[in-house]
Design a protein around this motif. Structure first.
Motif, PDB file in Angstrom:
ATOM      1  N   LEU A 101      84.016  77.673  14.216  1.00 60.24           N
ATOM      2  CA  LEU A 101      83.848  77.658  15.513  1.00 60.24           C
ATOM      3  C   LEU A 101      83.202  78.794  15.783  1.00 60.24           C
ATOM      4  N   VAL A 102      82.797  79.029  17.445  1.00 57.70           N
ATOM      5  CA  VAL A 102      81.785  80.674  17.764  1.00 57.70           C
ATOM      6  C   VAL A 102      82.243  80.543  19.265  1.00 57.70           C
ATOM      7  N   SER A 103      82.974  79.609  20.089  1.00 60.99           N
ATOM      8  CA  SER A 103      83.355  79.669  20.825  1.00 60.99           C
ATOM      9  C   SER A 103      83.688  78.463  21.594  1.00 60.99           C
ATOM     10  N   ARG A 104      84.075  78.615  22.666  1.00 61.98           N
ATOM     11  CA  ARG A 104      85.106  77.141  23.193  1.00 61.98           C
ATOM     12  C   ARG A 104      84.347  77.927  25.058  1.00 61.98           C
ATOM     13  N   LEU A 105      83.714  77.109  24.873  1.00 64.24           N
ATOM     14  CA  LEU A 105      82.923  76.731  26.966  1.00 64.24           C
ATOM     15  C   LEU A 105      83.552  76.251  27.126  1.00 64.24           C
ATOM     16  N   TYR A 106      84.053  76.831  28.735  1.00 55.66           N
ATOM     17  CA  TYR A 106      84.770  76.143  29.855  1.00 55.66           C
ATOM     18  C   TYR A 106      83.474  75.948  31.021  1.00 55.66           C
ATOM     19  N   GLU A 165      71.275  75.916  27.843  1.00 50.57           N
ATOM     20  CA  GLU A 165      71.937  75.667  26.704  1.00 50.57           C
ATOM     21  C   GLU A 165      72.056  77.713  26.335  1.00 50.57           C
ATOM     22  N   PRO A 166      72.934  77.905  27.036  1.00 50.21           N
ATOM     23  CA  PRO A 166      73.487  79.566  26.359  1.00 50.21           C
ATOM     24  C   PRO A 166      72.577  80.488  25.131  1.00 50.21           C
ATOM     25  N   ASN A 167      72.368  81.311  25.262  1.00 58.44           N
ATOM     26  CA  ASN A 167      71.891  82.405  24.191  1.00 58.44           C
ATOM     27  C   ASN A 167      72.777  83.610  24.179  1.00 58.44           C
ATOM     28  N   LYS A 168      73.828  83.397  24.333  1.00 59.15           N
ATOM     29  CA  LYS A 168      74.891  84.729  24.294  1.00 59.15           C
ATOM     30  C   LYS A 168      76.664  83.617  24.201  1.00 59.15           C
ATOM     31  N   PHE A 169      76.993  84.251  22.575  1.00 60.29           N
ATOM     32  CA  PHE A 169      78.972  83.616  22.837  1.00 60.29           C
ATOM     33  C   PHE A 169      79.327  84.839  22.735  1.00 60.29           C
ATOM     34  N   SER A 170      80.745  84.444  23.790  1.00 62.12           N
ATOM     35  CA  SER A 170      81.997  85.408  23.425  1.00 62.12           C
ATOM     36  C   SER A 170      83.541  83.892  22.803  1.00 62.12           C
ATOM     37  N   SER A 171      83.683  83.812  22.143  1.00 56.76           N
ATOM     38  CA  SER A 171      85.491  83.321  21.804  1.00 56.76           C
ATOM     39  C   SER A 171      85.718  82.198  22.939  1.00 56.76           C
ATOM     40  N   ASN A 172      85.426  82.641  24.474  1.00 60.47           N
ATOM     41  CA  ASN A 172      85.845  82.202  25.442  1.00 60.47           C
ATOM     42  C   ASN A 172      85.364  82.455  26.356  1.00 60.47           C
TER      43      ASN A 172
END
Length: 306
Positions: free
Chosen positions: A79-84, A137-144
């Motif tokens: 898992l890289v990210s949960r995107l809400y 489309e995002p280019n940076k991620f956080s866990s949530n």
């Protein structure tokens, strides 16, 4: 010691049959080039759609029962990210009704890549509209993370339809929805150039007949390659492939007889998507610890894999 020749023959026949079966299975696995990767996060137990980004991230989502979110995972299933995102306020509990497929492609800003999530499931055939959510489309991620979105509400010209297939046509700049359950399923389209909160009536572009009966006919996912030349549709039992001629419409392409591609039968496989280069496709099923399968597209006359 007396040798029972009948038992020996039966034993040899059993061993030969097992050997042939094993070779067939190994051959199928080799042709598929499947990865022995499991989806670890417990919340990814109802995967229903798949889109693979240019940087080889897999965007997936659960179907009915989850909230307004989707996920980014890597090719190993981590898992890289949960995107809400902000869903439909009329859906008080979850923000969405039944998300069934996810796709990627162009959008309203030229040169920018977008993700499209289809809240298009309608098992009871009674929804007044379905909704497509669009995300840059995002280019940076956080866990949530919270992701901005736009939405378009779509109505069918012939009454509510249950659908699990959403595709983006980069050539015609259209959303393509294919219904699920009929003997000949419907092909519908709407422009990609919608504005936030628009309500649009879909255009019915044609029908598609696939062989089989019952569940074997249900169209549960699909994708169009980045260049628009290749189309895949998935039922519960098969993956079908078409090669487009030039800029012809999707409905015209789907009128031709498809090619069956390699597919290892999954327990409830409802997700398929092209690799970014169009030379392979991935499948994932519902269920805990689902496996990510990667298949090379066989070399076909005129195909992108040649």
């Amino acid at each position: 010691m007396t040798i029972d020749t009948n038992r020996v023959k039966a034993f040899l026949l059993t061993r030969i049959t097992f050997l042939i079966f094993s070779l067939i299975c190994l051959g199928r696995g080799a042709a598929a080039q499947s990865t022995a990767v499991k989806i670890i996060p417990a919340e990814l137990s109802e995967i229903s759609g798949l889109f693979i980004s240019n940087d080889n991230l897999l965007y997936v989502h659960n179907d009915s029962g989850d909230t307004s979110r989707f996920f980014a995972i890597d090719a190993k299933g981590s898992l890289v990210s949960r995107l809400y995102f902000k869903g439909d306020p009329s859906q008080k509990h979850f923000g969405v009704t039944d998300c069934e497929d996810i796709a990627g492609g162009p959008g309203i800003v030229k040169g920018k890549s977008y993700i499209y999530l289809g809240d298009i499931g309608d098992n009871n055939g009674n929804r007044p509209y379905v909704t497509i959510y669009r995300f840059a489309e995002p280019n940076k991620f956080s866990s949530n993370m919270q992701i901005e979105n736009e939405a378009v509400h779509l109505k069918y010209p012939n009454g509510p339809q249950d659908a699990e297939t959403l595709m983006v046509d980069p050539i015609s700049k259209e959303l393509i929805i294919i219904s699920k359950r009929q003997d000949s399923v419907g092909i519908y389209s709407a422009t990609l150039l919608f504005k936030n909160k628009d309500t649009i009536t879909l255009k019915k572009k044609g029908s598609l007949f696939l062989p089989g009966k019952g569940l074997a006919k249900y169209v549960v996912s699909g994708d169009i390659s980045r260049d628009g030349r290749q189309i895949i549709l998935k039922t519960y039992t098969n993956v079908y492939y078409w090669l487009r001629n030039g800029k012809e419409t999707i409905s015209k392409t789907l009128m031709r007889k498809p090619i069956k591609l390699p597919y290892i039968l999954e327990r409830q496989g409802e997700a398929v998507g092209f690799s970014p280069d169009g030379k392979a496709y991935y499948c994932i099923s519902e269920g805990k610890n689902a496996i990510i399968y990667r298949y090379n597209i066989p070399k076909l006359p005129g195909s992108a894999s040649n």
